[in-house]
Design a protein around this motif. Structure first.
Motif, PDB file in Angstrom:
ATOM      1  N   SER A  13      -7.912  -0.569  -6.051  1.00 13.01           N
ATOM      2  CA  SER A  13      -7.071   0.225  -6.939  1.00 13.01           C
ATOM      3  C   SER A  13      -6.842  -0.515  -8.264  1.00 13.01           C
ATOM      4  O   SER A  13      -6.581  -1.718  -8.281  1.00 13.01           O
ATOM      5  CB  SER A  13      -5.714   0.511  -6.292  1.00 13.01           C
ATOM      6  OG  SER A  13      -4.898   1.204  -7.226  1.00 13.01           O
ATOM      7  N   PRO A  14      -6.951   0.227  -9.372  1.00 11.71           N
ATOM      8  CA  PRO A  14      -6.732  -0.420 -10.689  1.00 11.71           C
ATOM      9  C   PRO A  14      -5.351  -1.067 -10.796  1.00 11.71           C
ATOM     10  O   PRO A  14      -5.126  -1.920 -11.643  1.00 11.71           O
ATOM     11  CB  PRO A  14      -6.888   0.734 -11.687  1.00 11.71           C
ATOM     12  CG  PRO A  14      -7.610   1.817 -10.953  1.00 11.71           C
ATOM     13  CD  PRO A  14      -7.280   1.642  -9.508  1.00 11.71           C
ATOM     14  N   ASP A  15      -4.404  -0.631  -9.960  1.00 14.19           N
ATOM     15  CA  ASP A  15      -3.045  -1.194 -10.106  1.00 14.19           C
ATOM     16  C   ASP A  15      -2.872  -2.512  -9.334  1.00 14.19           C
ATOM     17  O   ASP A  15      -1.782  -3.057  -9.254  1.00 14.19           O
ATOM     18  CB  ASP A  15      -1.988  -0.169  -9.674  1.00 14.19           C
ATOM     19  CG  ASP A  15      -1.990   0.060  -8.163  1.00 14.19           C
ATOM     20  OD1 ASP A  15      -1.080   0.760  -7.678  1.00 14.19           O
ATOM     21  OD2 ASP A  15      -2.907  -0.441  -7.472  1.00 14.19           O
ATOM     22  N   GLY A  16      -3.961  -2.958  -8.687  1.00 14.11           N
ATOM     23  CA  GLY A  16      -3.872  -4.276  -8.037  1.00 14.11           C
ATOM     24  C   GLY A  16      -2.863  -4.326  -6.900  1.00 14.11           C
ATOM     25  O   GLY A  16      -2.267  -5.370  -6.623  1.00 14.11           O
ATOM     26  N   GLY A  17      -2.668  -3.182  -6.224  1.00  9.82           N
ATOM     27  CA  GLY A  17      -1.819  -3.203  -5.030  1.00  9.82           C
ATOM     28  C   GLY A  17      -0.362  -2.837  -5.256  1.00  9.82           C
ATOM     29  O   GLY A  17       0.488  -3.060  -4.403  1.00  9.82           O
ATOM     30  N   LYS A  18      -0.042  -2.231  -6.417  1.00 10.31           N
ATOM     31  CA  LYS A  18       1.352  -1.812  -6.655  1.00 10.31           C
ATOM     32  C   LYS A  18       1.717  -0.536  -5.894  1.00 10.31           C
ATOM     33  O   LYS A  18       2.854  -0.072  -5.935  1.00 10.31           O
ATOM     34  CB  LYS A  18       1.580  -1.600  -8.163  1.00 10.31           C
ATOM     35  CG  LYS A  18       1.545  -2.899  -8.997  1.00 10.31           C
ATOM     36  CD  LYS A  18       2.053  -2.637 -10.425  1.00 10.31           C
ATOM     37  CE  LYS A  18       2.030  -3.902 -11.249  1.00 10.31           C
ATOM     38  NZ  LYS A  18       0.597  -4.265 -11.589  1.00 10.31           N
ATOM     39  N   GLY A  19       0.719   0.082  -5.240  1.00  9.05           N
ATOM     40  CA  GLY A  19       1.019   1.279  -4.441  1.00  9.05           C
ATOM     41  C   GLY A  19       1.162   2.537  -5.265  1.00  9.05           C
ATOM     42  O   GLY A  19       1.711   3.531  -4.790  1.00  9.05           O
ATOM     43  N   LEU A  20       0.681   2.518  -6.521  1.00  8.93           N
ATOM     44  CA  LEU A  20       0.850   3.683  -7.399  1.00  8.93           C
ATOM     45  C   LEU A  20      -0.250   4.723  -7.220  1.00  8.93           C
ATOM     46  O   LEU A  20      -0.069   5.870  -7.616  1.00  8.93           O
ATOM     47  CB  LEU A  20       0.914   3.227  -8.867  1.00  8.93           C
ATOM     48  CG  LEU A  20       2.065   2.263  -9.181  1.00  8.93           C
ATOM     49  CD1 LEU A  20       1.984   1.793 -10.629  1.00  8.93           C
ATOM     50  CD2 LEU A  20       3.422   2.901  -8.892  1.00  8.93           C
ATOM     51  N   ALA A  21      -1.379   4.334  -6.641  1.00  5.88           N
ATOM     52  CA  ALA A  21      -2.426   5.331  -6.380  1.00  5.88           C
ATOM     53  C   ALA A  21      -1.937   6.268  -5.276  1.00  5.88           C
ATOM     54  O   ALA A  21      -1.138   5.896  -4.414  1.00  5.88           O
ATOM     55  CB  ALA A  21      -3.725   4.645  -5.989  1.00  5.88           C
ATOM     56  N   ARG A  22      -2.459   7.510  -5.301  1.00  7.82           N
ATOM     57  CA  ARG A  22      -1.865   8.541  -4.458  1.00  7.82           C
ATOM     58  C   ARG A  22      -2.174   8.438  -2.964  1.00  7.82           C
ATOM     59  O   ARG A  22      -1.572   9.145  -2.164  1.00  7.82           O
ATOM     60  CB  ARG A  22      -2.257   9.923  -5.004  1.00  7.82           C
ATOM     61  CG  ARG A  22      -1.565  10.228  -6.332  1.00  7.82           C
ATOM     62  CD  ARG A  22      -2.192  11.393  -7.046  1.00  7.82           C
ATOM     63  NE  ARG A  22      -1.677  11.486  -8.399  1.00  7.82           N
ATOM     64  CZ  ARG A  22      -0.869  12.456  -8.822  1.00  7.82           C
ATOM     65  NH1 ARG A  22      -0.507  13.402  -7.985  1.00  7.82           N
ATOM     66  NH2 ARG A  22      -0.444  12.482 -10.053  1.00  7.82           N
ATOM     67  N   ASP A  23      -3.051   7.558  -2.587  1.00 15.27           N
ATOM     68  CA  ASP A  23      -3.223   7.387  -1.134  1.00 15.27           C
ATOM     69  C   ASP A  23      -1.936   6.853  -0.506  1.00 15.27           C
ATOM     70  O   ASP A  23      -1.633   7.135   0.659  1.00 15.27           O
ATOM     71  CB  ASP A  23      -4.405   6.455  -0.826  1.00 15.27           C
ATOM     72  CG  ASP A  23      -4.233   5.061  -1.407  1.00 15.27           C
ATOM     73  OD1 ASP A  23      -4.252   4.950  -2.639  1.00 15.27           O
ATOM     74  OD2 ASP A  23      -4.075   4.103  -0.631  1.00 15.27           O
ATOM     75  N   THR A  24      -1.151   6.119  -1.286  1.00 14.20           N
ATOM     76  CA  THR A  24       0.091   5.568  -0.742  1.00 14.20           C
ATOM     77  C   THR A  24       1.020   6.681  -0.278  1.00 14.20           C
ATOM     78  O   THR A  24       1.686   6.560   0.759  1.00 14.20           O
ATOM     79  CB  THR A  24       0.810   4.700  -1.791  1.00 14.20           C
ATOM     80  OG1 THR A  24      -0.080   3.687  -2.249  1.00 14.20           O
ATOM     81  CG2 THR A  24       2.073   4.050  -1.209  1.00 14.20           C
ATOM     82  N   ARG A  25       1.038   7.811  -0.997  1.00 11.50           N
ATOM     83  CA  ARG A  25       1.899   8.933  -0.599  1.00 11.50           C
ATOM     84  C   ARG A  25       1.463   9.493   0.763  1.00 11.50           C
ATOM     85  O   ARG A  25       2.280   9.825   1.603  1.00 11.50           O
ATOM     86  CB  ARG A  25       1.815  10.054  -1.646  1.00 11.50           C
ATOM     87  CG  ARG A  25       2.202   9.587  -3.049  1.00 11.50           C
ATOM     88  CD  ARG A  25       2.061  10.692  -4.095  1.00 11.50           C
ATOM     89  NE  ARG A  25       2.360  10.146  -5.434  1.00 11.50           N
ATOM     90  CZ  ARG A  25       2.470  10.907  -6.525  1.00 11.50           C
ATOM     91  NH1 ARG A  25       2.314  12.218  -6.455  1.00 11.50           N
ATOM     92  NH2 ARG A  25       2.732  10.356  -7.698  1.00 11.50           N
ATOM     93  N   VAL A  26       0.152   9.574   0.957  1.00 20.96           N
ATOM     94  CA  VAL A  26      -0.368  10.118   2.225  1.00 20.96           C
ATOM     95  C   VAL A  26      -0.149   9.108   3.349  1.00 20.96           C
ATOM     96  O   VAL A  26       0.279   9.474   4.452  1.00 20.96           O
ATOM     97  CB  VAL A  26      -1.859  10.484   2.077  1.00 20.96           C
ATOM     98  CG1 VAL A  26      -2.461  10.899   3.420  1.00 20.96           C
ATOM     99  CG2 VAL A  26      -2.041  11.610   1.048  1.00 20.96           C
ATOM    100  N   ARG A  27      -0.390   7.829   3.058  1.00 24.19           N
ATOM    101  CA  ARG A  27      -0.111   6.790   4.059  1.00 24.19           C
ATOM    102  C   ARG A  27       1.362   6.860   4.487  1.00 24.19           C
ATOM    103  O   ARG A  27       1.687   6.784   5.671  1.00 24.19           O
ATOM    104  CB  ARG A  27      -0.395   5.407   3.475  1.00 24.19           C
ATOM    105  CG  ARG A  27      -1.850   5.078   3.170  1.00 24.19           C
ATOM    106  CD  ARG A  27      -1.924   3.782   2.402  1.00 24.19           C
ATOM    107  NE  ARG A  27      -3.256   3.381   1.975  1.00 24.19           N
ATOM    108  CZ  ARG A  27      -4.119   2.661   2.727  1.00 24.19           C
ATOM    109  NH1 ARG A  27      -3.792   2.331   3.968  1.00 24.19           N
ATOM    110  NH2 ARG A  27      -5.308   2.306   2.252  1.00 24.19           N
ATOM    111  N   TRP A  28       2.250   7.011   3.517  1.00 25.74           N
ATOM    112  CA  TRP A  28       3.693   7.063   3.799  1.00 25.74           C
ATOM    113  C   TRP A  28       4.006   8.248   4.711  1.00 25.74           C
ATOM    114  O   TRP A  28       4.682   8.106   5.738  1.00 25.74           O
ATOM    115  CB  TRP A  28       4.468   7.153   2.485  1.00 25.74           C
ATOM    116  CG  TRP A  28       5.968   7.060   2.616  1.00 25.74           C
ATOM    117  CD1 TRP A  28       6.703   6.872   3.767  1.00 25.74           C
ATOM    118  CD2 TRP A  28       6.933   7.173   1.557  1.00 25.74           C
ATOM    119  NE1 TRP A  28       8.050   6.839   3.483  1.00 25.74           N
ATOM    120  CE2 TRP A  28       8.230   7.033   2.126  1.00 25.74           C
ATOM    121  CE3 TRP A  28       6.825   7.367   0.163  1.00 25.74           C
ATOM    122  CZ2 TRP A  28       9.392   7.099   1.375  1.00 25.74           C
ATOM    123  CZ3 TRP A  28       7.999   7.420  -0.590  1.00 25.74           C
ATOM    124  CH2 TRP A  28       9.257   7.291   0.013  1.00 25.74           C
TER     125      TRP A  28
END
Ligand SMILES: N[C@@H](CCC(=O)N[C@@H](CSCc1ccc([N+](=O)[O-])cc1)C(=O)NCC(=O)O)C(=O)O
Length: 215
Positions: free
Chosen positions: A11-26
């Motif tokens: 992820s371009p954010d280097g793991g800040k969780g801002l990419a949208r897969d984080t929402r689905v993981r959550w």
């Protein structure tokens, strides 16, 4: 059947969780569903195999047996419909929670995405200095209204719901801009979301993939 989602190989954010897969993981963690992740490169995302899953060549996608979905909001809604934990059982409360899902994605997120674009992709444009304050004020207008509605409640409408999951996720995109910290109650609301065990597990899972390797 195993649920499989797609996420950035890096992820371009280097793991800040801002990419949208984080929402689905959550959402998967909130409803207690195990899942696998297929990591894709930017090239993979534009290849026919992925385009068959996601017509716009993006992540996340969701596969469960013969069903494949794209659109983060839709995936979260599907999980919330299928499993307990993200939408109330009482019909009116459920409908209101779904309203907040749409409000997060359709009303609050658009000005925030405009700010992200202005800050990241337009900063070098000659008119950027003039435009940025206008964009920030459009975000503040929405945050003023959301802050007033939330007040000092824990969540937007009674118990935590998919509406809060999406709203917290949308507000997290604001954090790099500093605007979120202008609203004490919204910053506390986001912190409550981040303190949820399901979010902690979701964040840790994407961080394990995307964290910058120690130099
Ligand atoms: N409406 C779709 C939008 C999906 C989307 O924007 N996906 C992005 C990743 S999440 C958006 C995102 C990207 C990067 C960061 N970051 O901080 O680095 C944050 C969020 C993507 O695949 N982009 C690649 C492309 O379009 O080619 C949804 O909600 O699922």
């Amino acid at each position: 059947m195993t649920i499989t989602i797609t996420a950035f190989e890096r992820s371009p954010d280097g793991g800040k969780g801002l990419a949208r897969d984080t929402r689905v993981r959550w959402a998967l963690e909130e409803v207690g569903q195990p899942y696998e992740v297929r990591l894709v490169s930017f090239e993979d995302m534009k290849a026919p195999g992925h385009l068959a899953l996601h017509p716009f060549g993006q992540i996340p996608t969701y596969e469960d047996g013969s069903l494949s979905l794209f659109e983060t909001g839709s995936i979260v809604f599907h999980l919330a419909e299928k499993h307990a934990g993200l939408l109330p059982g009482v019909p009116d409360a459920r409908a209101r929670a779904i309203t907040w899902m749409f409000a997060a994605l359709n009303t609050v997120e658009p000005p925030i995405l405009e700010l992200v674009t202005a800050r990241i992709f337009e900063a070098d444009k000659p008119w950027s200095e003039e435009r940025l304050p206008l964009v920030k004020d459009r975000v503040r207008a929405r945050l003023d209204q959301l802050s007033s509605r939330l007040g000092d409640a824990d969540w937007l409408d009674g118990a935590f719901s998919a509406g809060d999951l999406l709203m917290v996720s949308v507000l997290l995109r604001l954090r790099p801009s500093g605007l979120l910290d202008e609203y004490r109650n919204l910053a506390a609301y986001v912190a409550r979301g981040e303190a949820r065990p399901a979010y902690i597990r979701a964040f840790a899972a994407q961080f394990a993939i995307n964290a910058p390797s120690p130099s």
